[in-house]
Design an enzyme around this catalytic site. Structure first.
Site, mmCIF file in Angstrom:
data_model
loop_
_atom_site.group_PDB
_atom_site.id
_atom_site.type_symbol
_atom_site.label_atom_id
_atom_site.label_comp_id
_atom_site.label_asym_id
_atom_site.label_seq_id
_atom_site.Cartn_x
_atom_site.Cartn_y
_atom_site.Cartn_z
ATOM 1 N N ASP A 65 0.833 -1.205 0.000
ATOM 2 C CA ASP A 65 0.000 0.000 0.000
ATOM 3 C C ASP A 65 0.875 1.266 0.000
ATOM 4 O OD1 ASP A 65 0.835 -0.145 2.628
ATOM 5 O OD2 ASP A 65 -1.166 -0.025 3.520
ATOM 6 N N LYS A 84 -1.273 -9.353 3.086
ATOM 7 C CA LYS A 84 -0.498 -8.878 4.244
ATOM 8 C C LYS A 84 -1.354 -7.941 5.078
ATOM 9 C CE LYS A 84 3.213 -5.956 3.940
ATOM 10 N NZ LYS A 84 2.714 -4.763 4.674
ATOM 11 N N ASP A 98 -0.988 -6.146 -0.088
ATOM 12 C CA ASP A 98 -1.301 -5.458 1.166
ATOM 13 C C ASP A 98 -2.799 -5.202 1.284
ATOM 14 O OD1 ASP A 98 0.567 -4.827 3.096
ATOM 15 O OD2 ASP A 98 1.366 -3.098 2.007
ATOM 16 N N GLU A 127 9.319 -4.011 10.638
ATOM 17 C CA GLU A 127 9.727 -2.712 10.092
ATOM 18 C C GLU A 127 10.298 -1.797 11.158
ATOM 19 O OE1 GLU A 127 7.013 -0.979 7.316
ATOM 20 O OE2 GLU A 127 8.070 0.952 7.293
ATOM 21 N N GLU A 140 -1.416 -5.561 8.812
ATOM 22 C CA GLU A 140 -0.600 -4.947 9.862
ATOM 23 C C GLU A 140 -1.229 -5.193 11.236
ATOM 24 O OE1 GLU A 140 0.217 -0.795 9.104
ATOM 25 O OE2 GLU A 140 0.974 -1.213 7.086
HETATM 26 O O1 KIV Z 1 3.493 -1.257 1.649
HETATM 27 C C1 KIV Z 1 4.661 -1.650 1.585
HETATM 28 O O2 KIV Z 1 5.361 -1.441 0.586
HETATM 29 C C2 KIV Z 1 5.199 -2.375 2.727
HETATM 30 C C3 KIV Z 1 6.665 -2.650 2.749
HETATM 31 C C4 KIV Z 1 7.412 -1.409 2.989
HETATM 32 C C5 KIV Z 1 7.009 -3.702 3.707
HETATM 33 O O3 KIV Z 1 4.480 -2.723 3.606
#
Ligand code: KIV
Length: 268
Positions: free
Chosen positions: A48, A117, A87, A186, A119
């Site tokens: 994202d 993914k 994401d 991160e 968070e």
């Molecule tokens: O959104 C993204 O690109 C990420 C990476 C920086 C891990 O979450």
């Protein structure tokens, strides 16, 4: 030479077991994804961060599920070997379980990606457990989670105080137990990332988390040196593409103005 096989979530776990480092980068469009896949990157993340580097926003918060799907469908056309992760954007999985399932299901079904993914740690454990149960592989993301920037108020390193470090370590365990196949760490201290990586069986993918993670990820535009204003310590410029691109543009403009482009061999 043996042909490269498609990377799976199981393969990534085996790579950790065998001590092979995992290389991950981001992509938001067809050509970049093609270059990454052909170069042999293990994971392509449709991050994202497209909210920052493609859309020019200050944070990732305004990115929508539809926008993620739009970019992921384009990336998918170029990916044949890498594991493709998408994401889930802010507020697409936090409201309730049903909405999380619906949005993650849409992303998997409409884009053909391999995994999503999310968070967060303990607070998303139930969602992760459910997604995995119904067949959606989940990558976790801990530490400086950009979707929580308005809570953090700053992009400084997370987990520098013992209480937060313990919480991140616990969250990693919880995500592993919930069924995540991997976790992005991160901007946390290297020592903490090392401890976490040694305490779980699934691979950690670091960004600003030191050498002892099981793999590394960077935003592709950052490592290519395209995002000139953004240069935190953890971003290495493997190329200075911004300068190269601007030089090429200036050269083109000059050639056009000087009536040197196109020349005879470039004309019909
Ligand atoms: O959104 C993204 O690109 C990420 C990476 C920086 C891990 O979450």
């Amino acid at each position: 030479m043996t042909e490269r096989k498609k990377i799976t979530t199981k393969k990534l776990i085996n790579m950790k077991k065998g001590g092979e480092k995992i290389a991950a980068l981001t992509a938001y469009d067809f050509l970049m994804a093609k270059f990454l896949d052909e170069a042999g990157v293990d994971i392509i993340l449709v991050g994202d961060t497209l909210g920052n580097v493609v859309q020019g926003n200050l944070t990732t918060l305004t990115v929508t599920v539809d926008e993620m799907i739009y970019h992921a469908k384009i990336v998918k056309k170029a990916v044949s070997k890498a594991l493709m992760v998408v994401d889930m954007p802010f507020m697409s999985y936090q409201v309730d379980l049903q909405e999380a399932v619906r949005n993650c299901g849409r992303v998997m079904k409409e884009t053909g990606c391999d995994a999503v993914k999310l968070e967060g740690g303990e607070r998303i454990a139930e969602i992760v457990q459910h997604l995995v149960k119904i067949g959606i592989p989940v990558m976790g993301h801990l530490g400086l989670t950009p979707q929580s920037i308005n809570i953090f108020g700053t992009y400084i390193t997370r987990g520098t105080d013992p209480k937060e470090a313990r919480q991140i370590q616990n969250d990693a365990k919880i995500l592993e137990q919930a069924g995540c196949f991997s976790i992005v760490l991160e901007k946390i201290p290297s020592a903490l990332a090392k401890k976490i990586s040694a305490s779980i069986k699934i691979p950690t993918i670091g960004i600003g988390a030191g050498i002892n993670c099981d793999g590394q990820i960077l935003v592709t535009y950052d490592m290519l040196g395209m995002t000139e204003e953004f240069h935190p310590r953890f971003v290495r410029h493997f190329l200075n593409l911004a300068g190269e691109i601007k030089t090429a543009f200036k050269y083109y403009i000059k050639e056009v103005k000087d009536r040197k482009f196109p020349n005879k061999s470039e004309s019909y």
